[in-house]
Motif scaffolding. Structure first.
Motif, PDB file in Angstrom:
ATOM      1  N   GLY A 160      26.697  43.789 -78.221  1.00  0.00           N
ATOM      2  CA  GLY A 160      28.120  44.015 -78.437  1.00  0.00           C
ATOM      3  C   GLY A 160      28.521  45.413 -78.045  1.00  0.00           C
ATOM      4  O   GLY A 160      27.840  46.086 -77.259  1.00  0.00           O
ATOM      5  N   PHE A 161      29.626  45.905 -78.629  1.00  0.00           N
ATOM      6  CA  PHE A 161      30.131  47.228 -78.280  1.00  0.00           C
ATOM      7  C   PHE A 161      31.186  47.649 -79.290  1.00  0.00           C
ATOM      8  O   PHE A 161      31.850  46.811 -79.915  1.00  0.00           O
ATOM      9  N   LEU A 162      31.306  48.946 -79.451  1.00  0.00           N
ATOM     10  CA  LEU A 162      32.342  49.550 -80.300  1.00  0.00           C
ATOM     11  C   LEU A 162      32.924  50.722 -79.547  1.00  0.00           C
ATOM     12  O   LEU A 162      32.186  51.607 -79.094  1.00  0.00           O
ATOM     13  N   SER A 163      34.238  50.733 -79.402  1.00  0.00           N
ATOM     14  CA  SER A 163      34.950  51.837 -78.748  1.00  0.00           C
ATOM     15  C   SER A 163      35.753  52.596 -79.793  1.00  0.00           C
ATOM     16  O   SER A 163      36.512  51.983 -80.557  1.00  0.00           O
ATOM     17  N   ALA A 164      35.572  53.916 -79.833  1.00  0.00           N
ATOM     18  CA  ALA A 164      36.294  54.724 -80.829  1.00  0.00           C
ATOM     19  C   ALA A 164      36.608  56.090 -80.262  1.00  0.00           C
ATOM     20  O   ALA A 164      35.779  56.701 -79.584  1.00  0.00           O
ATOM     21  N   THR A 165      37.808  56.554 -80.534  1.00  0.00           N
ATOM     22  CA  THR A 165      38.190  57.935 -80.270  1.00  0.00           C
ATOM     23  C   THR A 165      38.051  58.714 -81.573  1.00  0.00           C
ATOM     24  O   THR A 165      38.528  58.276 -82.619  1.00  0.00           O
ATOM     25  N   ILE A 166      37.370  59.869 -81.489  1.00  0.00           N
ATOM     26  CA  ILE A 166      37.092  60.668 -82.677  1.00  0.00           C
ATOM     27  C   ILE A 166      37.493  62.107 -82.407  1.00  0.00           C
ATOM     28  O   ILE A 166      37.087  62.706 -81.407  1.00  0.00           O
TER      29      ILE A 166
ATOM     30  N   ALA B 147      44.449  59.991 -82.112  1.00  0.00           N
ATOM     31  CA  ALA B 147      43.344  60.944 -82.072  1.00  0.00           C
ATOM     32  C   ALA B 147      42.098  60.437 -82.788  1.00  0.00           C
ATOM     33  O   ALA B 147      40.984  60.878 -82.482  1.00  0.00           O
ATOM     34  N   ASP B 148      42.274  59.556 -83.748  1.00  0.00           N
ATOM     35  CA  ASP B 148      41.148  58.975 -84.476  1.00  0.00           C
ATOM     36  C   ASP B 148      41.424  57.501 -84.676  1.00  0.00           C
ATOM     37  O   ASP B 148      42.251  57.132 -85.512  1.00  0.00           O
ATOM     38  N   ARG B 149      40.726  56.653 -83.936  1.00  0.00           N
ATOM     39  CA  ARG B 149      40.909  55.219 -84.119  1.00  0.00           C
ATOM     40  C   ARG B 149      39.756  54.455 -83.486  1.00  0.00           C
ATOM     41  O   ARG B 149      39.131  54.910 -82.531  1.00  0.00           O
ATOM     42  N   ILE B 150      39.490  53.301 -84.059  1.00  0.00           N
ATOM     43  CA  ILE B 150      38.563  52.353 -83.464  1.00  0.00           C
ATOM     44  C   ILE B 150      39.397  51.416 -82.600  1.00  0.00           C
ATOM     45  O   ILE B 150      40.278  50.708 -83.106  1.00  0.00           O
ATOM     46  N   HIS B 151      39.156  51.440 -81.312  1.00  0.00           N
ATOM     47  CA  HIS B 151      39.952  50.633 -80.391  1.00  0.00           C
ATOM     48  C   HIS B 151      39.561  49.159 -80.463  1.00  0.00           C
ATOM     49  O   HIS B 151      40.425  48.279 -80.468  1.00  0.00           O
ATOM     50  N   TYR B 152      38.254  48.910 -80.504  1.00  0.00           N
ATOM     51  CA  TYR B 152      37.771  47.536 -80.640  1.00  0.00           C
ATOM     52  C   TYR B 152      36.283  47.571 -80.991  1.00  0.00           C
ATOM     53  O   TYR B 152      35.575  48.527 -80.679  1.00  0.00           O
TER      54      TYR B 152
END
Length: 356
Positions: A345-351, A203-208
């Motif tokens: 670049g890029f940042l993927s995160a589920t919050i 549910a809360d994580r930085i994927h990459y």
């Protein structure tokens, strides 16, 4: 401090808390135009999408510099965290502007050391990073890797930007319809801070989070040369930036990264995308090129441009801070930096649980 042994289950980090600070003073785009030495031959609001921005307090006894606003954001972040300052394993400062004690520009001691002492995070590792408007994203990438490796359990990335100094210079010096200081007219002062630790669920994580420097285009951003201005200035050559080929590299970088992971942009199912807050037309162009290169529509774009302008290294995190409470439930975000250098670049995160 003692370094930890690598943790076998430390597969992901997460955003544990988010804080911000916005100066109380609001300056409208109309006021910027009125303050220029020469009446401009362009519509600044139409081009940038910025109606107003925040400007640091200049009053004696209340003066806000980069350090002041960074400390305010860091305290706000800690107030929303389960950690105390003394619990932090590391403090990373990512400010472009490093003004403290008013107009004194600091390189040593590091801002991270000064902030750690100010907050009471005295046991923490501390260092500064400098990567233009991708500074906070760079700090997040470094901390993400350190948490994954088990070197630290948690940490803070913080940035305070008293960047309207370049706007003041541009207002005094712009004389022509096209000027290399044009982008400086859209900036605003601010600060942001995030605390990160190990993810405990999906549910809360930085994927990459990945960054890349495209040095062949570095001449487009000419830095802050003091010999060309009576003050601190930023020169950006945008005349050749209308060529979409130059903007194909960031989405191609993301597409190649996803292909190596065996997925596609559509498979990622992002709910929102946050581009760097350069300007409304630039964000539209970024999204258009993304759609052309990746072959799918972009998710809904979140902005704070109209009210806050371009806040440099803090921009993506201010967008999250401004929107998160109105986006209940679990959401997946794509954050896309664009910085002098040129850095992409890029940042993927589920919050899910992060609130501000």
């Amino acid at each position: 401090m003692d370094f930890k042994a690598p943790l076998a289950d430390a597969a992901h980090s997460r955003f544990e808390a988010l804080g911000r600070y916005l100066p109380a003073t609001v300056m409208s785009t109309d006021e910027v135009i009125e303050g220029m030495a020469t009446e401009p031959q362009f519509d600044l609001h139409r081009i940038t999408g910025v109606r107003e921005r925040r400007v640091h307090d200049r009053r004696p006894g209340h003066f806000e510099d980069s350090f002041t606003v960074a400390a305010m954001a860091a305290r706000d972040c800690l107030s929303r965290s389960r950690y105390r300052a003394a619990d932090l394993d590391i403090v990373i400062s990512a400010s472009i502007t490093r003004f403290a004690e008013g107009d004194k520009l600091y390189f040593e001691p590091s801002f991270a050391l000064l902030l750690a002492k100010e907050l009471g995070a005295t046991p923490a590792i501390h260092f500064d990073v400098s990567n233009a408007c991708a500074g906070m994203m760079t700090g997040v990438q470094i901390l993400d890797r350190m948490i994954k490796a088990g070197i630290v359990r948690n940490g803070m990335v913080v940035s305070g930007e008293r960047i309207t100094t370049i706007s003041e210079t541009a207002m005094r010096e712009i004389r022509e319809p096209y000027d290399l200081q044009f982008a400086s007219l859209s900036v605003g002062d601010s600060a942001a801070a995030v605390i990160m630790d190990r993810a405990v669920d999906d549910a809360d994580r930085i994927h990459y989070v990945e960054l890349m420097t495209c040095a062949e285009y570095s001449e487009l951003c000419l830095g802050m040369p003091s010999d060309r201005s009576q003050g601190v200035a930023l020169y950006t050559d945008n005349r050749r930036m209308h060529n979409e080929d130059r903007f194909r590299l960031p989405p191609a970088f993301l597409g190649d990264f996803l292909a190596k992971r065996g997925t596609t942009f559509a498979d990622e199912k992002f709910d929102y995308i946050v581009q760097h807050q350069i300007g409304a037309k630039a964000v539209e162009l970024f999204n258009h090129v993304n759609e052309v290169v990746l072959g799918v529509p972009m998710p809904e774009t979140l902005n704070v441009l109209e009210r806050l302008g371009n806040t440099a290294s803090t921009s993506h995190f201010l967008v999250l801070a401004e929107h998160l409470n109105s986006l209940p439930g679990t959401k997946k975000f794509l954050l896309v930096p664009a910085a002098s250098g040129v850095v992409t670049g890029f940042l993927s995160a589920t919050i899910t649980s992060l609130e501000v």
